[in-house]
Motif scaffolding. Structure first.
Motif, mmCIF file in Angstrom:
data_model
loop_
_atom_site.group_PDB
_atom_site.id
_atom_site.type_symbol
_atom_site.label_atom_id
_atom_site.label_comp_id
_atom_site.label_asym_id
_atom_site.label_seq_id
_atom_site.Cartn_x
_atom_site.Cartn_y
_atom_site.Cartn_z
ATOM 1 N N UNK A 58 35.853 47.674 36.595
ATOM 2 C CA UNK A 58 37.028 47.436 37.418
ATOM 3 C C UNK A 58 37.912 46.426 36.695
ATOM 4 N N UNK A 59 39.213 46.687 36.675
ATOM 5 C CA UNK A 59 40.149 45.798 36.007
ATOM 6 C C UNK A 59 40.126 44.387 36.569
ATOM 7 N N UNK A 60 40.461 43.431 35.717
ATOM 8 C CA UNK A 60 40.368 42.018 36.090
ATOM 9 C C UNK A 60 41.175 41.682 37.336
ATOM 10 N N UNK A 61 42.403 42.193 37.430
ATOM 11 C CA UNK A 61 43.242 41.804 38.570
ATOM 12 C C UNK A 61 42.792 42.418 39.892
ATOM 13 N N UNK A 62 41.834 43.356 39.843
ATOM 14 C CA UNK A 62 41.356 44.012 41.061
ATOM 15 C C UNK A 62 40.007 43.470 41.517
ATOM 16 N N UNK A 63 39.481 42.483 40.817
ATOM 17 C CA UNK A 63 38.164 41.936 41.136
ATOM 18 C C UNK A 63 38.159 41.227 42.493
#
Length: 195
Positions: free
Chosen positions: A111-116
């Motif tokens: 999962x992309x960093x900004x969606x964590x």
């Protein structure tokens, strides 16, 4: 009159906050953007990537292979997309699909960093696991994680995966052989899709 029809499965699931669908051959730019944007963030959790992994044109061959694996039923590569299907938020792959007496596969995801920290991977995997169990006939889904990846371990536990073992130097991640905790989820209501 005679149009081209692909026998590739068309799987598209809509959750509360995203669209989850199989990767198609036209997704090269989206995937290159995802991996480029998250290059440093994903580095400690993935195999070493060469520069082609961040180039849209290099994804053409990868996506053709993925499409063929989808058609054969040997692997399923999913994208987690925003509701307009413009941006890849993450990926979830079910690979090494075996049937016969086993009916099992491996799950991998990122999962992309900004969606964590928003529960998005849980939201997607609940739907994807159900699809793999009920439509692809998987009795057993295996997922492994590095011991220090607490978030991944917690996610798998929340999804019902159970610890089955510990493998020393199991996978080469970020250039080093890493130990992994081995987990699996079995589908107690399994029945063959042929019955």
């Amino acid at each position: 009159m005679f149009g081209y029809r692909s026998n590739e499965p068309k799987v598209r699931l809509v959750t509360e906050r995203m669209v989850v669908r199989l990767a198609y051959e036209r997704d090269g730019y989206r995937l290159a953007d995802y991996y480029s944007e998250n290059k440093d963030f994903l580095k400690p959790w993935e195999p070493t990537r060469d520069s082609s992994h961040f180039n849209p044109s290099s994804w053409n061959n990868r996506l053709q292979l993925m499409s063929e694996l989808h058609r054969q039923g040997n692997a399923f590569h999913f994208l987690l997309l925003d509701s307009q299907e413009n941006e890849v938020m993450g990926v979830a792959n079910f690979s090494n699909v075996l049937r016969g007496a086993f009916h099992a596969c491996y799950l991998g995801y990122s999962l992309g960093e900004k969606w964590q920290g928003q529960g998005l991977m849980y939201e997607a995997l609940v739907q994807l696991i159900r699809y793999m169990q009920q439509h692809q006939g998987m009795h057993r889904i295996m997922a492994n994680y590095m011991p220090h990846n607490i978030r991944s371990g917690d996610l798998l536990t929340r999804l019902g995966f159970e610890r089955e073992g510990y493998a020393k130097q199991y996978l080469q991640i970020d250039g080093q052989w890493r130990d992994h905790v081995l987990t699996a989820l079995t589908y107690e209501k399994w029945k063959s899709l042929k019955s």
